[in-house]
Motif scaffolding. Sequence first.
Motif, PDB file in Angstrom:
ATOM      1  N   ILE A  76       0.953  -0.112 -10.506  1.00  0.00           N
ATOM      2  CA  ILE A  76      -0.140   0.813 -10.824  1.00  0.00           C
ATOM      3  C   ILE A  76      -1.211   0.098 -11.641  1.00  0.00           C
ATOM      4  CG2 ILE A  76      -0.734   2.962 -12.011  1.00  0.00           C
ATOM      5  CD1 ILE A  76       0.967   3.608  -9.709  1.00  0.00           C
ATOM      6  N   ILE A  85       1.964  -3.884  -2.685  1.00  0.00           N
ATOM      7  CA  ILE A  85       2.430  -2.832  -3.584  1.00  0.00           C
ATOM      8  C   ILE A  85       3.037  -1.670  -2.813  1.00  0.00           C
ATOM      9  CG2 ILE A  85       1.597  -1.094  -5.212  1.00  0.00           C
ATOM     10  CD1 ILE A  85      -0.293  -3.290  -6.317  1.00  0.00           C
ATOM     11  N   GLN A  86       2.389  -1.290  -1.731  1.00  0.00           N
ATOM     12  CA  GLN A  86       2.955  -0.211  -0.910  1.00  0.00           C
ATOM     13  C   GLN A  86       4.328  -0.614  -0.373  1.00  0.00           C
ATOM     14  OE1 GLN A  86      -0.047   0.700   2.022  1.00  0.00           O
ATOM     15  NE2 GLN A  86      -1.239   1.969   0.591  1.00  0.00           N
ATOM     16  N   LYS A 104       6.893  -0.180  -3.109  1.00  0.00           N
ATOM     17  CA  LYS A 104       7.197   1.228  -3.382  1.00  0.00           C
ATOM     18  C   LYS A 104       8.056   1.818  -2.275  1.00  0.00           C
ATOM     19  CE  LYS A 104       5.066   1.475  -7.297  1.00  0.00           C
ATOM     20  NZ  LYS A 104       5.893   1.447  -8.527  1.00  0.00           N
ATOM     21  N   ILE A 131      11.753   3.612  -2.502  1.00  0.00           N
ATOM     22  CA  ILE A 131      12.158   4.875  -1.864  1.00  0.00           C
ATOM     23  C   ILE A 131      13.422   4.651  -1.030  1.00  0.00           C
ATOM     24  CG2 ILE A 131      11.477   6.718  -0.267  1.00  0.00           C
ATOM     25  CD1 ILE A 131       8.555   6.185  -1.083  1.00  0.00           C
ATOM     26  N   ARG A 182      12.048  10.900  -1.532  1.00  0.00           N
ATOM     27  CA  ARG A 182      10.635  10.883  -1.907  1.00  0.00           C
ATOM     28  C   ARG A 182      10.394  11.707  -3.173  1.00  0.00           C
ATOM     29  NH1 ARG A 182       7.079  11.548   3.668  1.00  0.00           N
ATOM     30  NH2 ARG A 182       6.842   9.321   4.063  1.00  0.00           N
ATOM     31  N   TYR A 187      11.703   9.834  -6.088  1.00  0.00           N
ATOM     32  CA  TYR A 187      10.763   8.729  -6.301  1.00  0.00           C
ATOM     33  C   TYR A 187       9.531   9.195  -7.081  1.00  0.00           C
ATOM     34  CZ  TYR A 187       6.673   5.902  -4.969  1.00  0.00           C
ATOM     35  OH  TYR A 187       5.501   5.203  -4.965  1.00  0.00           O
ATOM     36  N   LEU A 188       8.961  10.303  -6.691  1.00  0.00           N
ATOM     37  CA  LEU A 188       7.783  10.848  -7.387  1.00  0.00           C
ATOM     38  C   LEU A 188       8.095  11.092  -8.859  1.00  0.00           C
ATOM     39  CD1 LEU A 188       6.250  13.459  -4.897  1.00  0.00           C
ATOM     40  CD2 LEU A 188       5.369  11.197  -5.484  1.00  0.00           C
ATOM     41  N   GLU A 194       8.410   7.694 -10.722  1.00  0.00           N
ATOM     42  CA  GLU A 194       7.095   7.089 -10.938  1.00  0.00           C
ATOM     43  C   GLU A 194       6.348   7.778 -12.075  1.00  0.00           C
ATOM     44  OE1 GLU A 194       7.322   4.073  -9.138  1.00  0.00           O
ATOM     45  OE2 GLU A 194       5.201   4.496  -8.744  1.00  0.00           O
TER      46      GLU A 194
END
Lengths: 184, 184
Positions: free
Chosen positions: A104, A121-122, A125, A129, A150, A153-154, A157
């Motif tokens: 980030i 970065i994607q 991530k 997941i 997901r 994961y949210l 983060e």
Amino acid sequence: MPRSSTRQHIVEVASDLFYRNGYNRTGINEVIAESGIAKATLYNHFRSKDEICIAYLQYKHEVFVKDIKSYCDARPADGRQVLAIFDFLGAFFQDRDFNGCWCIKTVAEIPREDERIRKEIQKQKNQLIDFIESLLMDIKDVGERRNTARQVYLLYESAVSESHLHQADWPITSAKAIASKIIG
Amino acid sequence: MPRSSTRQHIVEVASDLFYRNGYNRTGINEVIAESGIAKATLYNHFRSKDEICIAYLQYKHEVFVKDIKSYCDARPADGRQVLAIFDFLGAFFQDRDFNGCWCIKTVAEIPREDERIRKEIQKQKNQLIDFIESLLMDIKDVGERRNTARQVYLLYESAVSESHLHQADWPITSAKAIASKIIG
DNA sequence: GACAAAGTAGACAGATTTGTCTACTTTGTC
DNA sequence: GACAAAGTAGACAAATCTGTCTACTTTGTC
């Protein structure tokens, strides 16, 4: 020092500086001063500062994946094993070197057009997941398992960013409580 | 142009540039070129670039609060009104100017020691939590209400960052689904 | 001990940055 | 029309930054 460990040494020093002080605010001259190597050596191993940035992200990710995996593997593989990621984060938060999420942070510093770094970065991530999903094997339905991964994961983060921002650990305990509710 | 609107003009132009391209990557010279004002005028209104940064954060927050409040006020004040914040974000995400959270972006760019900017951002986030709490008046217990507000806040924050990072809207719908479950 | 690979030290180019300063012009008000 | 406030244009200082280059030294291997 053999060639491969010179490179690794540069990456480790640069990683510490980038993570602590920010990518744009850390100059190449600082990296070489801290590494104790010559500038020509650095540019012999890396084409540009951007390349060191990629190596930095990969190195941080590599260490992170190794650590979080071994931390979670030590927990019983019941339906609640996934909650260990929040305890892992809790320990990381206590560390004085904790400075939020490097992805980030980095994505905030690079221009929007820099697809190379954004894709890296994607990728990281998505691997996170995937890892979370691997801890949710109790959920037999594939779609539901992906969905839950997901969601967890949210929460993870958020816990990272917000504990850093507020300099407090309530985001971690709060996110864990929600995750606990989600996995039932 | 009267003095107050010159200042406001600078803030608006700087905000657009800082938000789109990043604070460190936007130079004072770019701000004055885009504003069409002279450098001396800028430094007549602001002591330093840091001061413009504070004004930028406050301006973005002011507009954001006004917009999200009026968006949510248009919804029935039942127990599910708070979910409107995710719909608001959904609309914001569609906007081509969407570029994630300005607070997180800025905090990633400034040195760790910069307490002034960090405090401003914490203040803004606490106001957001307060606002979310104000939409949860159905929850009578004060402690539980605060707790729930924090949880919804974490989900909202995650939805902002992650929709930006993944350039997809699943984090928004996913976060909303969790929030929906939380408020019962 | 020869020889190639790797590293050193640091000058340098060329570009960028923030912030100051001078000298001049426009604008609004009495 | 006088006068003060506000804005203009841009040169400039002083510091940064990345990346290149030269000339030299160390290290490891045969």
